[in-house]
Design a protein around this motif. Structure first.
Motif, PDB file in Angstrom:
ATOM      1  N   ALA A 151      -4.428   5.038 -12.997  1.00 58.83           N
ATOM      2  CA  ALA A 151      -3.039   5.386 -13.300  1.00 58.83           C
ATOM      3  C   ALA A 151      -2.726   6.791 -12.801  1.00 58.83           C
ATOM      4  N   LEU A 152      -1.448   6.992 -12.551  1.00 55.11           N
ATOM      5  CA  LEU A 152      -0.950   8.305 -12.166  1.00 55.11           C
ATOM      6  C   LEU A 152      -0.433   9.000 -13.416  1.00 55.11           C
ATOM      7  N   PRO A 153      -0.580  10.341 -13.486  1.00 54.14           N
ATOM      8  CA  PRO A 153      -0.199  11.045 -14.717  1.00 54.14           C
ATOM      9  C   PRO A 153       1.310  11.096 -14.916  1.00 54.14           C
ATOM     10  N   PRO A 154       1.711  11.289 -16.173  1.00 56.85           N
ATOM     11  CA  PRO A 154       3.151  11.414 -16.445  1.00 56.85           C
ATOM     12  C   PRO A 154       3.744  12.600 -15.703  1.00 56.85           C
ATOM     13  N   ARG A 155       5.013  12.519 -15.454  1.00 55.35           N
ATOM     14  CA  ARG A 155       5.726  13.609 -14.795  1.00 55.35           C
ATOM     15  C   ARG A 155       5.988  14.722 -15.801  1.00 55.35           C
ATOM     16  N   LEU A 156       6.097  15.942 -15.307  1.00 54.47           N
ATOM     17  CA  LEU A 156       6.472  17.075 -16.136  1.00 54.47           C
ATOM     18  C   LEU A 156       7.980  17.013 -16.403  1.00 54.47           C
ATOM     19  N   PRO A 157       8.475  17.669 -17.449  1.00 56.09           N
ATOM     20  CA  PRO A 157       9.908  17.593 -17.761  1.00 56.09           C
ATOM     21  C   PRO A 157      10.812  17.971 -16.588  1.00 56.09           C
ATOM     22  N   GLU A 158      10.351  18.907 -15.743  1.00 54.78           N
ATOM     23  CA  GLU A 158      11.181  19.311 -14.600  1.00 54.78           C
ATOM     24  C   GLU A 158      11.010  18.391 -13.387  1.00 54.78           C
ATOM     25  N   GLN A 159      10.280  17.286 -13.565  1.00 50.47           N
ATOM     26  CA  GLN A 159      10.043  16.332 -12.477  1.00 50.47           C
ATOM     27  C   GLN A 159      10.592  14.950 -12.867  1.00 50.47           C
ATOM     28  N   PRO A 160      11.886  14.723 -12.678  1.00 49.57           N
ATOM     29  CA  PRO A 160      12.489  13.467 -13.129  1.00 49.57           C
ATOM     30  C   PRO A 160      12.175  12.254 -12.251  1.00 49.57           C
ATOM     31  N   ILE A 161      11.600  12.490 -11.068  1.00 47.19           N
ATOM     32  CA  ILE A 161      11.339  11.401 -10.122  1.00 47.19           C
ATOM     33  C   ILE A 161       9.877  11.460  -9.687  1.00 47.19           C
ATOM     34  N   PHE A 162       9.276  10.284  -9.518  1.00 46.29           N
ATOM     35  CA  PHE A 162       7.935  10.158  -8.956  1.00 46.29           C
ATOM     36  C   PHE A 162       8.104   9.644  -7.535  1.00 46.29           C
ATOM     37  N   TYR A 163       7.402  10.266  -6.572  1.00 50.15           N
ATOM     38  CA  TYR A 163       7.603   9.990  -5.150  1.00 50.15           C
ATOM     39  C   TYR A 163       6.339   9.476  -4.463  1.00 50.15           C
ATOM     40  N   PRO A 164       5.970   8.228  -4.586  1.00 45.31           N
ATOM     41  CA  PRO A 164       4.879   7.730  -3.748  1.00 45.31           C
ATOM     42  C   PRO A 164       5.413   7.539  -2.328  1.00 45.31           C
TER      43      PRO A 164
ATOM     44  N   THR B 267       0.844  -1.186   0.000  1.00 46.04           N
ATOM     45  CA  THR B 267       0.000   0.000   0.000  1.00 46.04           C
ATOM     46  C   THR B 267       0.881   1.237   0.000  1.00 46.04           C
ATOM     47  N   LEU B 268       0.588   2.155  -0.930  1.00 51.79           N
ATOM     48  CA  LEU B 268       1.296   3.424  -1.010  1.00 51.79           C
ATOM     49  C   LEU B 268       0.285   4.556  -1.068  1.00 51.79           C
ATOM     50  N   TRP B 269       0.764   5.760  -0.825  1.00 49.77           N
ATOM     51  CA  TRP B 269      -0.069   6.961  -0.844  1.00 49.77           C
ATOM     52  C   TRP B 269       0.592   8.008  -1.719  1.00 49.77           C
TER      53      TRP B 269
END
Length: 116
Positions: A25-38, A5-7
């Motif tokens: 699904a979670l949306p794609p990251r913006l170009p200035e967001q290289p990492i996704f942080y759940p 389980t993640l948030w």
């Protein structure tokens, strides 16, 4: 199949993109967001939603979802600023795989701020 389980704390724009996928699904990251942080705890997600999302956009949501544990095993849990602030750092290019590893739908567990 084991799941973890993640948030994810989100603002209204990100939530609208999630709703467009049927909350699958979670949306794609913006170009200035290289990492996704759940994040690994609801309490940490609540803190971010209240302290960051509400001041930025007037409302913050906490979402919860299940991810296949075997997928997550390729990533480490990172500590961001304190032992209660743990999150996975998923490279943006791996987000499609992450979305495919979500089991079920993404749920909203908490809402903060003005929803109007």
């Amino acid at each position: 199949m084991l799941t973890t389980t993640l948030w994810r704390p989100v603002g209204p724009k990100e939530l609208a993109l999630m709703e467009a996928t049927g909350m699958k699904a979670l949306p794609p990251r913006l170009p200035e967001q290289p990492i996704f942080y759940p994040v690994t705890t609801q309490a940490y997600a609540i803190k971010i939603a209240r302290d960051w999302n509400v001041p930025e956009s007037g409302v913050g949501y906490v979402t919860q979802f299940e991810v296949r544990t075997d997928f997550l095993s390729a990533y480490r849990i990172e500590t961001a600023g304190g032992r209660d602030h743990q999150e996975y750092w998923i490279p943006a290019e791996d987000l499609d795989g992450f979305n495919q590893a979500i089991v079920g739908v993404i749920e909203i567990t908490d809402t903060f701020g003005d929803k109007s």
